[in-house]
Design a protein around this motif. Sequence first.
Motif, PDB file in Angstrom:
ATOM      1  N   ASN A 158     -11.961  -1.137   5.778  1.00  0.00           N
ATOM      2  CA  ASN A 158     -10.670  -0.938   5.098  1.00  0.00           C
ATOM      3  C   ASN A 158      -9.478  -0.051   5.792  1.00  0.00           C
ATOM      4  N   SER A 202     -12.966  10.063   8.005  1.00  0.00           N
ATOM      5  CA  SER A 202     -11.610  10.892   7.569  1.00  0.00           C
ATOM      6  C   SER A 202     -11.396  11.744   8.642  1.00  0.00           C
ATOM      7  N   LYS A 231      -8.753  11.540   1.216  1.00  0.00           N
ATOM      8  CA  LYS A 231      -9.220  11.197  -0.029  1.00  0.00           C
ATOM      9  C   LYS A 231      -9.856   9.739  -0.073  1.00  0.00           C
ATOM     10  N   ASN A 232      -9.398   8.833   0.813  1.00  0.00           N
ATOM     11  CA  ASN A 232     -10.088   7.616   0.724  1.00  0.00           C
ATOM     12  C   ASN A 232     -11.260   7.306   1.655  1.00  0.00           C
ATOM     13  N   TYR A 233     -11.496   8.152   2.403  1.00  0.00           N
ATOM     14  CA  TYR A 233     -12.651   7.838   3.392  1.00  0.00           C
ATOM     15  C   TYR A 233     -13.813   8.929   3.362  1.00  0.00           C
ATOM     16  N   THR A 254      -4.240  11.611   2.217  1.00  0.00           N
ATOM     17  CA  THR A 254      -4.487   9.950   2.019  1.00  0.00           C
ATOM     18  C   THR A 254      -5.834   9.735   2.776  1.00  0.00           C
ATOM     19  N   TRP A 288      -6.507   0.272   5.264  1.00  0.00           N
ATOM     20  CA  TRP A 288      -5.142   0.677   4.546  1.00  0.00           C
ATOM     21  C   TRP A 288      -4.949   1.857   4.304  1.00  0.00           C
ATOM     22  N   PRO A 289      -5.851   2.710   4.029  1.00  0.00           N
ATOM     23  CA  PRO A 289      -5.384   4.230   3.649  1.00  0.00           C
ATOM     24  C   PRO A 289      -4.883   4.880   5.252  1.00  0.00           C
ATOM     25  N   HIS A 338       0.925  -1.098   0.025  1.00  0.00           N
ATOM     26  CA  HIS A 338      -0.154  -0.125   0.016  1.00  0.00           C
ATOM     27  C   HIS A 338       0.936   1.311   0.055  1.00  0.00           C
ATOM     28  N   VAL A 346       1.134   4.301  -2.722  1.00  0.00           N
ATOM     29  CA  VAL A 346       0.720   5.885  -2.057  1.00  0.00           C
ATOM     30  C   VAL A 346       1.783   6.720  -2.715  1.00  0.00           C
TER      31      VAL A 346
END
Length: 315
Positions: A73, A142, A135-137, A132, A75-76, A26, A30
Motif C-alpha cells: 500500500n 513508518s 498513522k498509516n503504517y 501520515t 498511498w500514504p 488520496h 489527507v
Amino acid sequence: MSTVNIVDRTCLPFQWQELAFEVNGHLEKVLDPSQGFPSNLLQAMRHGVLGPGKRLRPVLVVLASRVFHAKANPWPAASAVELVHAYSLIHDDLPAMDDDDLRRGRPTCHKLFGEAMAILAGDALLTLAFETLAKNYPSSISAPCCLELARGIGGAGMVGGQVQDLMWEGKIPSESPLGESLPGEQELERLHSRKTGALFQACLRMGYHVSQGQKTENSREDLLDLLDQYGQNIGLAFQVTDDLLDVEGNCQATGKRVGKDARKGKLTYPGLLGTERSKHLAGELCSRAKEIATQFGPGGLPFVELADFLATRDH
Ligand code: IPE
Ligand code: IPE
Ligand code: MG
Ligand code: MG
Ligand code: MG
C-alpha cells in the motif's frame, strides 16, 4: 496579478497520468476538512497541494513499491512526499527566498493568504507528512520511511541545497563568462543533487520500504542500489531541465514565471554551461537513467518512459 490558464499539463506517459489522478484522490482525503485545522490554514494548505502539479514524486513511490511487491500500500507514503514537496514550493516562493507570485498557473500561497499563513501552511504540511506515515503504517515501515524522508529533505538534502542556492544568489553575473572565483560544475551538481535529487531518491527508497513486510516477489538486493542510481540521474536531470525551462520555457506551459534565475543571479546549469551543453547533459542523464531502468525487470517500463519525458518536458 492574474491566474494563468496553463496548457495541457497531462502529457505524461499514460500510466503516470492514471497514477497521478489516483494520487489526487488520496491527497483530497489527507486534506479533508474534518482534520480540525483552522479553516484558513487548511485553505492555504489545500491551495499549495491540490493545484495542477505533475505528481512525479508520489508516482515514483508507487511505481518503486510495485517493482518490489504489487500488493504493497504505497498511498500514504505517496501522499506524504507530495505534502512535503508542496511545503517546499510554498516556502521556495516566499519573498525571503525566490519571491515568486505564480505557481502551477495560480497565485502563490503567500500572495493569496499572506506571508505568515504561507509559512505556517508549509510547516503544517511538513508535519502532516510525517503524521501520515506514522498513522498509516506499522512502525517497521513508518520508521524507515520517516528516516528516508527526513534525510532527503533535511540539512544534508533539500534544505541544505536550498541554503546553497541562496548562498550563491546574486553572485553569478548574467552576461559575462564566469571567472575563476566562481563555482565549478561539481559545486552546482552537489547543490542540485541536494535541492532536488535527494527527495527523488527518498521517494524511490520509500517505495521499497512500503513493499517490505509483504512476502517479497522480487528480492533482488541489487535493485535498491539500481533505484538509487536511477534517482540520482533523474533527480539531477530534472533540475537541469527546470533550469532550462526558466530560460527557454514559457509561463503558459510551466505555470511559473520564467527568466527569473538569471535576473536573480542564481547558480544554474544554463548559467554555468550554456543552454546547449545543459541540454546535452540532461539528455545524457536521462539516457543513463533509462539504461538503469531496463535492469529493473518487470515494472521497469514506466521508469524508462519517465526518463524519456524528462528529457523533453516543457512543464
Ligand atoms: C518544481 O517541481 C520544483 C523543483 C524541484 C524544480 P515540479 O516541476 O515537480 O513541480 P510540480 O509539482 O509539477 O508543480
Ligand atoms: C526549487 O528549485 C527546489 C525546491 C526545493 C523547492 P527552484 O526554485 O528552481 O524551483 P522553481 O523553479 O521555483 O519551481
Ligand atoms: Mg528556489
Ligand atoms: Mg523557485
Ligand atoms: Mg527553477
